[in-house]
Structures are given as C-alpha cells and as structure tokens.
Scaffold this motif. Structure first.
Motif, mmCIF file in Angstrom:
data_model
loop_
_atom_site.group_PDB
_atom_site.id
_atom_site.type_symbol
_atom_site.label_atom_id
_atom_site.label_comp_id
_atom_site.label_asym_id
_atom_site.label_seq_id
_atom_site.Cartn_x
_atom_site.Cartn_y
_atom_site.Cartn_z
ATOM 1 N N ARG A 189 -4.521 8.377 3.679
ATOM 2 C CA ARG A 189 -5.953 8.543 3.424
ATOM 3 C C ARG A 189 -6.767 7.654 4.375
ATOM 4 N NH1 ARG A 189 -5.137 8.649 -1.600
ATOM 5 N NH2 ARG A 189 -5.319 6.412 -1.972
ATOM 6 N N GLU A 190 -6.365 6.382 4.522
ATOM 7 C CA GLU A 190 -7.081 5.451 5.402
ATOM 8 C C GLU A 190 -7.036 5.894 6.864
ATOM 9 O OE1 GLU A 190 -5.737 1.431 4.913
ATOM 10 O OE2 GLU A 190 -6.263 1.383 2.778
ATOM 11 N N GLU A 246 -2.131 6.262 0.228
ATOM 12 C CA GLU A 246 -3.296 5.455 0.602
ATOM 13 C C GLU A 246 -3.342 5.221 2.116
ATOM 14 O OE1 GLU A 246 -5.384 1.149 -0.360
ATOM 15 O OE2 GLU A 246 -3.887 1.946 -1.745
ATOM 16 N N ILE A 302 0.869 -1.173 0.000
ATOM 17 C CA ILE A 302 0.000 0.000 0.000
ATOM 18 C C ILE A 302 0.904 1.220 0.000
ATOM 19 C CG2 ILE A 302 -1.787 1.259 1.255
ATOM 20 C CD1 ILE A 302 -2.509 -1.383 2.628
#
Length: 107
Positions: free
Chosen positions: A89-90, A86, A82
């Motif tokens: 963002r998560e 990302e 990942i």
C-alpha cells in the motif's frame, strides 16, 4: 616444535624470486596452500593458491553476514514490523502489478 618447522617450510625469501624460481614457488603454493614471502627478515606478503583465497574470502563474508544478522536480532522489535499488505500500500503496488511473478521461497 611443529609450528617452527611449519613456519620454516612455509617461508620463502624474496631472493628466490629474484633468481627466477617463481614457477617452483607457485607449484609449492598449489601443493601446500600458502607461502610467506620474506624481505629483509620481515614478512612482506603471503602467497595463496586461488582456491584457498576464495575459501578464505567466503569465510570472511560468511562471518560478516553472521555479525550483521546478530546485530539485527539484538535490536529486533516485533512491534516495528510492517506486514506485506501495508508495504505494498505504501509503495503503491497492487495485486495486478504482482500477477505473473513466481513466489520466492526464503529458507
């Protein structure tokens, strides 16, 4: 024959401690690195100089880390990676949250 002589020289009976000669034994441990304490003709414990103990524990920890790394690499799948954006963002991390932090370099 050298290993037999080493075993004899690096062994001390518990009765020597009971005679009040612990200081002498500790001095020998500092010089030689280790002594095996015998009780009833059986190895009871090993005396190590503190620096030798730390060296051995560092070596054990290095091996544990190496095994962990080898296991991780054995199961490494690039498709499961990942990217940083990302992950941020998560986790709800914005660029503004990261301002003021220095970059960390990994070797």
């Amino acid at each position: 024959m050298a290993s037999v002589m080493s075993a004899i020289q690096d062994t001390v009976s518990i009765s020597v401690f009971n005679r009040g000669l612990a200081g002498k034994i500790f001095d020998e441990v500092k010089r030689s690195g280790a002594k095996v304490v015998m009780k009833n003709n059986t190895a009871e414990c090993v005396l190590l100089a503190p620096n030798e103990y730390v060296r051995l524990m560092d070596e054990v920890n290095d091996v544990k880390l190496l095994v962990t790394a080898i296991n991780r690499m054995a199961h490494y799948d690039p498709a499961t990676l990942i990217d940083n954006e990302e992950v941020n963002r998560e986790l709800g991390i914005t660029d503004a949250d990261l301002e003021g932090f220095n970059e960390v370099e990994f070797e």
